[in-house]
Scaffold this motif. Sequence first.
Motif, short mmCIF file in Angstrom:
data_model
loop_
_atom_site.label_atom_id
_atom_site.label_comp_id
_atom_site.label_asym_id
_atom_site.label_seq_id
_atom_site.Cartn_x
_atom_site.Cartn_y
_atom_site.Cartn_z
N SER A 54 9.89 -18.26 -68.87
CA SER A 54 9.67 -17.25 -69.89
C SER A 54 8.23 -17.29 -70.36
O SER A 54 7.57 -18.33 -70.32
CB SER A 54 10.59 -17.50 -71.09
OG SER A 54 11.94 -17.49 -70.72
N LEU A 85 9.22 -18.58 -78.47
CA LEU A 85 9.71 -17.63 -77.48
C LEU A 85 10.45 -16.51 -78.22
O LEU A 85 11.06 -16.75 -79.26
CB LEU A 85 10.67 -18.31 -76.50
CG LEU A 85 10.10 -19.41 -75.60
CD1 LEU A 85 11.24 -20.20 -74.97
CD2 LEU A 85 9.25 -18.79 -74.51
N PRO A 86 10.47 -15.30 -77.73
CA PRO A 86 9.69 -14.81 -76.58
C PRO A 86 8.31 -14.35 -77.02
O PRO A 86 8.08 -14.05 -78.19
CB PRO A 86 10.52 -13.63 -76.08
CG PRO A 86 11.13 -13.09 -77.35
CD PRO A 86 11.42 -14.29 -78.22
N ALA A 98 8.28 -26.37 -73.54
CA ALA A 98 8.37 -25.09 -74.24
C ALA A 98 9.38 -24.16 -73.60
O ALA A 98 9.91 -23.27 -74.25
CB ALA A 98 7.00 -24.42 -74.28
N THR A 99 9.66 -24.33 -72.31
CA THR A 99 10.53 -23.40 -71.61
C THR A 99 11.79 -24.06 -71.08
O THR A 99 12.66 -23.39 -70.54
CB THR A 99 9.77 -22.78 -70.41
OG1 THR A 99 9.28 -23.82 -69.57
CG2 THR A 99 8.60 -21.94 -70.90
N PHE A 151 5.66 -17.38 -73.39
CA PHE A 151 5.77 -17.97 -74.72
C PHE A 151 4.45 -17.78 -75.45
O PHE A 151 3.46 -17.33 -74.89
CB PHE A 151 6.13 -19.46 -74.64
CG PHE A 151 5.10 -20.34 -73.99
CD1 PHE A 151 4.15 -21.01 -74.76
CD2 PHE A 151 5.08 -20.51 -72.61
CE1 PHE A 151 3.21 -21.84 -74.16
CE2 PHE A 151 4.14 -21.34 -72.02
CZ PHE A 151 3.20 -21.99 -72.79
N ARG A 204 4.96 -23.81 -80.68
CA ARG A 204 5.20 -22.84 -79.62
C ARG A 204 6.47 -22.07 -79.92
O ARG A 204 7.37 -22.57 -80.60
CB ARG A 204 5.32 -23.54 -78.26
CG ARG A 204 4.02 -24.15 -77.78
CD ARG A 204 4.12 -24.53 -76.31
NE ARG A 204 2.82 -24.95 -75.80
CZ ARG A 204 2.46 -26.21 -75.64
NH1 ARG A 204 3.29 -27.17 -75.95
NH2 ARG A 204 1.27 -26.52 -75.17
#
Length: 295
Positions: free
Chosen positions: A97, A280-281, A89-90, A99, A278
């Motif tokens: 970050s 971001l941000p 996810a990052t 998420f 998922r």
Amino acid sequence: MSVEAGDLVVRKSYGRDIMFRVTAIRGGEAELLGEELRLAADAPLEDLEKVEEGERRKRKKAARQKEEDCYRLFRQEARKIRAQSEYEATSGYQSESDFFELPGRVLHIDGDANYLERCERVYERAGIPVYGVHTAEEKMADEMPSLLEMVRPSIVVITGHDAYWPAKGETNDLKAYRNSKNFGRAVRAARNVVPQMDELIIFAGACQSYFEHLLKAGANFASAPERINIHALDPVYIAARISFTPFMERVKLHELLRNTPSGEGGLGGIDTKGVLRRGLPAAKAVGPNYRLHLK
């Protein structure tokens, strides 16, 4: 001691193994629905014995413990899934970050109002968005299109009560099942709206249901391969695992089925993708269906 509708009873001829609630009495026969298992049955009144208060509390306590064990197992596996995929996810960002997660929404259609309420409690504890509907099994197919349009779920659970009656036919005879035909009709109604198996994940069935018929109708998961009884929370466990499995991953079938309350004899299915997304941000995530993960 006379037996009346609403009483909790056991069947003497079956060793008092399952606690039922009497839903109706016709002549000398009582119609029964399982209190902890999704089983429907009929029994002569002389075969029934009322459950005393002490025994009722004991059985309820055991049922609550099983519910708690099911929830705890799910939470452990959800954490494991999250730990394995958080990096994805990052990755690609210069720094760690925050998420957010968007679990799959569940439409849970249940022929038993009491079970529906219990299932909704577990969904809510697990943080899974759910829309629950109580309706009779024979009406599920007719209500399916409008419910799908209104709820727009990722996962549909079609359940209630069922039973296989050997006296009415072999295990491959649909007429020998109480509600498998109704469950199958509901699955087909859902597939007429969303044909793709990974666009709408469907669980269908209850105790002793016609597993093969439900899969052919279009279900991803169903009961019961060995025509055994399943627990009231089995459908919740299946839906929860799918809801929290990332959509780029496939659900690990053997692990999923092995860890359900009823095991592989009670449940089966096909290769299926998860539905968790998922993003971001995290600061941009709003609404009750988003789960924030802050570093």
